[in-house]
Write an enzyme that holds these catalytic residues in place. Sequence first.
Site, PDB file in Angstrom:
ATOM      1  N   SER A  22       0.859  -1.181   0.000  1.00  0.00           N
ATOM      2  CA  SER A  22       0.000   0.000   0.000  1.00  0.00           C
ATOM      3  C   SER A  22       0.902   1.240   0.000  1.00  0.00           C
ATOM      4  O   SER A  22       1.760   1.363  -0.875  1.00  0.00           O
ATOM      5  CB  SER A  22      -0.956  -0.038   1.204  1.00  0.00           C
ATOM      6  OG  SER A  22      -1.890   1.021   1.147  1.00  0.00           O
ATOM      7  N   HIS A  49      -2.645  -0.905  -3.365  1.00  0.00           N
ATOM      8  CA  HIS A  49      -3.816  -0.061  -3.169  1.00  0.00           C
ATOM      9  C   HIS A  49      -3.660   1.246  -3.943  1.00  0.00           C
ATOM     10  O   HIS A  49      -2.702   1.993  -3.729  1.00  0.00           O
ATOM     11  CB  HIS A  49      -4.012   0.255  -1.678  1.00  0.00           C
ATOM     12  CG  HIS A  49      -4.355  -0.940  -0.862  1.00  0.00           C
ATOM     13  ND1 HIS A  49      -4.086  -1.031   0.481  1.00  0.00           N
ATOM     14  CD2 HIS A  49      -4.948  -2.121  -1.193  1.00  0.00           C
ATOM     15  CE1 HIS A  49      -4.504  -2.193   0.945  1.00  0.00           C
ATOM     16  NE2 HIS A  49      -5.032  -2.876  -0.056  1.00  0.00           N
ATOM     17  N   ASP A 141      -4.629  -4.789   5.597  1.00  0.00           N
ATOM     18  CA  ASP A 141      -4.916  -5.684   4.482  1.00  0.00           C
ATOM     19  C   ASP A 141      -3.687  -6.569   4.240  1.00  0.00           C
ATOM     20  O   ASP A 141      -2.551  -6.112   4.318  1.00  0.00           O
ATOM     21  CB  ASP A 141      -5.239  -4.881   3.219  1.00  0.00           C
ATOM     22  CG  ASP A 141      -5.841  -5.734   2.115  1.00  0.00           C
ATOM     23  OD1 ASP A 141      -6.324  -6.841   2.410  1.00  0.00           O
ATOM     24  OD2 ASP A 141      -5.840  -5.279   0.952  1.00  0.00           O
TER      25      ASP A 141
END
Length: 204
Positions: A22, A49, A141
Amino acid sequence: MATPALQKAPGHPRDIVVIGASAGGVTALLALAKALPADFSAPIFIVLHVGATLPSILPQLLSSVSKLPARHPQNGELIEPGVLYVAPPDHHLLLEGDRILVTQGPKEKRFRPSIDALFRSAARTYGPRVIGVVLTGYLNDGALGLWWVQQLGGLTIVQDPLDAEQPAMPTHALEVVVPDYLVPLAQLGPLLVRLTRAAKSVMQ
């Protein structure tokens, strides 16, 4: 130094690599892609992401520094060795059989693409063949996805939080699994080469 934490049964090919990142991930992924040799034979599946409405130029960026091709896959595409597959914005990247699924299924933890979704699908499809990697990023995540990889016999790698631009994702992963390897980014490329080549030699 790479720190092995668990011992796996020998003999499994390790030829499916899944990576989640991310915040800070573009820099990390570019460094990794640059470190991989042209004869790296495992496909690598990447979830980063990104904003749902913005075009992603990550495949072009990776291709510009890597000896391996990088692209957004099409839904139903056959998996090829030695390719960097990047999840398109606002789409999950999943593995099923020998094909790649690109879907707009429900978000997971507010994310689409979801690292957990990729890791879970890879673990269910390929089991011990999977190498799961969690890199820099915010939130959590990837932690549960890495748990799935480990539960179904795959290898788990976490970037050392002290080395990560954003340590939250690696830190959360470490709360869920004891990884097989905890490494700084600079050691990840050589480690993946060693693990996938070792698997290749076992198969020959």
